[in-house]
Design a protein around this motif. Structure first.
Motif, mmCIF file in Angstrom:
data_model
loop_
_atom_site.group_PDB
_atom_site.id
_atom_site.type_symbol
_atom_site.label_atom_id
_atom_site.label_comp_id
_atom_site.label_asym_id
_atom_site.label_seq_id
_atom_site.Cartn_x
_atom_site.Cartn_y
_atom_site.Cartn_z
ATOM 1 N N ARG A 19 33.923 33.855 41.296
ATOM 2 C CA ARG A 19 33.293 34.351 42.522
ATOM 3 C C ARG A 19 34.102 33.935 43.748
ATOM 4 N N LYS A 20 34.606 32.710 43.771
ATOM 5 C CA LYS A 20 35.437 32.257 44.895
ATOM 6 C C LYS A 20 36.710 33.091 45.007
ATOM 7 N N ILE A 21 37.339 33.339 43.864
ATOM 8 C CA ILE A 21 38.578 34.125 43.856
ATOM 9 C C ILE A 21 38.309 35.563 44.291
ATOM 10 N N TYR A 22 37.219 36.123 43.812
ATOM 11 C CA TYR A 22 36.851 37.491 44.194
ATOM 12 C C TYR A 22 36.724 37.600 45.720
ATOM 13 N N LYS A 23 36.024 36.661 46.327
ATOM 14 C CA LYS A 23 35.810 36.697 47.779
ATOM 15 C C LYS A 23 37.127 36.594 48.537
ATOM 16 N N LYS A 24 38.086 35.849 47.969
ATOM 17 C CA LYS A 24 39.401 35.734 48.609
ATOM 18 C C LYS A 24 40.195 37.030 48.456
ATOM 19 N N LEU A 25 40.164 37.629 47.272
ATOM 20 C CA LEU A 25 41.007 38.799 47.004
ATOM 21 C C LEU A 25 40.557 40.044 47.760
ATOM 22 N N LEU B 36 34.199 41.412 36.564
ATOM 23 C CA LEU B 36 34.746 40.066 36.713
ATOM 24 C C LEU B 36 33.661 39.007 36.530
ATOM 25 N N TYR B 37 32.548 39.178 37.199
ATOM 26 C CA TYR B 37 31.472 38.191 37.106
ATOM 27 C C TYR B 37 30.927 38.096 35.682
ATOM 28 N N ASP C 164 44.143 31.036 34.667
ATOM 29 C CA ASP C 164 42.960 31.875 34.874
ATOM 30 C C ASP C 164 41.746 31.028 35.255
ATOM 31 N N CYS C 165 40.622 31.675 35.469
ATOM 32 C CA CYS C 165 39.403 30.966 35.889
ATOM 33 C C CYS C 165 38.951 29.975 34.823
ATOM 34 N N ASP C 166 39.113 30.355 33.559
ATOM 35 C CA ASP C 166 38.746 29.500 32.437
ATOM 36 C C ASP C 166 39.514 28.181 32.480
ATOM 37 N N ARG C 167 40.835 28.250 32.570
ATOM 38 C CA ARG C 167 41.663 27.041 32.585
ATOM 39 C C ARG C 167 41.439 26.213 33.840
ATOM 40 N N LEU C 168 41.264 26.876 34.961
ATOM 41 C CA LEU C 168 41.033 26.142 36.207
ATOM 42 C C LEU C 168 39.773 25.294 36.110
ATOM 43 N N ILE D 100 45.092 26.707 45.540
ATOM 44 C CA ILE D 100 45.499 27.792 44.650
ATOM 45 C C ILE D 100 44.800 29.090 45.043
ATOM 46 N N ILE D 101 43.504 29.016 45.256
ATOM 47 C CA ILE D 101 42.740 30.219 45.608
ATOM 48 C C ILE D 101 43.214 30.799 46.941
ATOM 49 N N SER D 102 43.462 29.934 47.917
ATOM 50 C CA SER D 102 43.878 30.409 49.240
ATOM 51 C C SER D 102 45.241 31.078 49.210
#
Length: 420
Positions: free
Chosen positions: A71-77, A91-92, A169-173, A195-197
């Motif tokens: 969700r954080k990555i989605y909001k950034k992208l 994605l969610y 990916d989100c899993d590894r993070l 990383i996300i930013s």
């Protein structure tokens, strides 16, 4: 007024769900299914709690964490590409459900039962009505799209595959942060926000990372390397997996001795193709541990001893023989086998060589750097990342505790003789 739910997470702190947002209502409904609640009864790190006593976290907590990161990555992208919003539900859903198919003791199931958790995750998403029906309420194609992310190589969206199943990916993070925290091995925290930013889109539509994020990626990959070497591939994990493999081997070759087994675990062991959704949901850590305890107390040898070793943490021992030649490793195995038999142990059960490997960072399945003009592989901008691409092989001799001194002395003798 919409209903909100908050999960208090040790890694991500407050994770809030708002039922007023359709995509988050979908997630709340999925969390409440029997199949997802089952993940509370699947340990994230399998039997690693026998080594790291804090490693009691579940696949449930990890899956919630992966959703939080997605969700954080989605909001950034969507800040740089608004059309990416069309991928929100996929994605969610994929982030939350990616581990739905894990068997007892997580990845250990893949070794001892030959269980394919990705195939089962896909199967549950596409064919299990309680999950499938929720997804279809929001988009009739959701089950298919999410299922393809779990296994298919024919991708309908490369950016989504990057976020759900790639080297970074989100899993590894989430699991590197979570597993480091729960095992008490804080080598350093992943700079998740950095990383996300730094995430962006490359001209070809794939997700890239800006140069400012390379150091944070280096840090992430160093942590990954350390976690595999010290936790995931620890010799105690290899020993416990060995014992569990021998338990199932013994059951398969002695079932005529009237071993107690409930129907669901019987299918998982003897006819996995016949495991249905009800069987799958029943097979969790609680069920498996109950069987181990009963076999410890009520079965024959060597099954009883093997189960006692695992349940009471009275484990076999292991010594590193990676530095020996293949011929010398076989000499050690022959020596250990004779000692086992001499001391009343079946050498085929209680003694052997365990090989393991650690795959280094694979650049072809990872983010690329995008500086606004050129796209390049991470290793081309970082000598450290290039070093972390190297794979490693190791070898252990496994044996009973009572012959430990003889084995260690023999290894030292062979090692010294090889130097002459």
């Amino acid at each position: 007024m919409s209903i909100k739910r908050i999960f208090h997470d040790p890694i991500h702190k407050e994770i809030e769900f708002d039922a007023g947002k359709p995509e988050e209502l979908m997630i709340m409904e999925l969390i409440d299914t029997v199949a997802f609640q089952r993940l509370r009864r699947i340990k994230q790190l399998g039997a690693a709690s026998l080594l790291f006593h804090g490693a009691e976290s579940s696949r449930f907590t990890h899956s919630i964490g992966v959703f939080c990161i997605a969700r954080k990555i989605y909001k950034k992208l969507i800040e740089s590409k608004s059309s990416f919003c069309e991928n929100k539900f996929v994605l969610y859903g994929a982030a939350l459900l990616h581990d739905l198919g894990h068997g007892p003791l997580s990845h250990t199931s893949e070794k001892i039962f030959k269980h394919d958790h990705e195939q089962w995750s896909k199967n549950l998403v596409t064919n299990y009505f309680p999950i499938n029906s929720i997804l279809k309420k929001y988009d009739n194609e959701l089950p298919r799209k999410i299922g393809e992310l779990f296994q298919s190589k024919q991708l309908f969206s490369k950016p989504l595959k990057t976020l759900i199943s790639s080297e970074i990916d989100c899993d590894r993070l989430d699991y590197l942060l979570r597993d480091s925290y729960n095992t008490g091995t804080n080598y350093g925290l992943v700079d998740l926000e950095r990383i996300i930013s730094a995430l962006t889109f490359s001209p070809d539509g794939s997700i890239g990372i800006k140069p400012k994020g390379v150091i944070a990626i280096e840090h992430f990959l160093v942590l990954r390397n350390l976690m595999y070497r010290t936790i995931y591939n620890h010799r105690i994990n290899e020993i416990t997996t060995w014992i569990l493999e021998k338990i199932l081997h013994t059951i398969k070759h002695n079932y005529e001795k009237n071993i107690w087994l409930d129907n669901s675990l019987y299918k998982l062991i003897f006819s996995p193709s016949k495991v249905d959704f009800d069987d799958f949901i029943r097979n969790d850590d609680v069920t498996f541990y109950y069987h181990l305890i009963r076999w410890k107390d009520e079965s024959f040898e060597p099954l009883s001893t093997l189960c006692k070793m695992f349940i009471d943490r009275d484990l076999l021992k292991a010594s590193d023989i990676s530095f020996l030649s293949k011929m010398d490793r076989l000499k050690i195995l022959a020596f250990a086998s004779k000692l086992c038999e001499k001391n009343g142990y079946d050498s085929e059960i209680f003694c052997g060589i365990k090989e393991r490997s650690f795959k280094g960072f694979e650049s072809n399945n990872a983010l690329k750097i995008w500086d606004g003009t050129y796209q390049s592989a991470l290793e081309n901008s970082s000598a450290l990342i290039k070093t972390l691409m190297r794979s490693e092989e190791s070898s252990f001799i496994i044996y009973p505790d009572m012959i430990k001194n003889e084995i260690k002395n023999e290894i030292s003798l062979i090692k010294n003789n090889s130097k002459i």
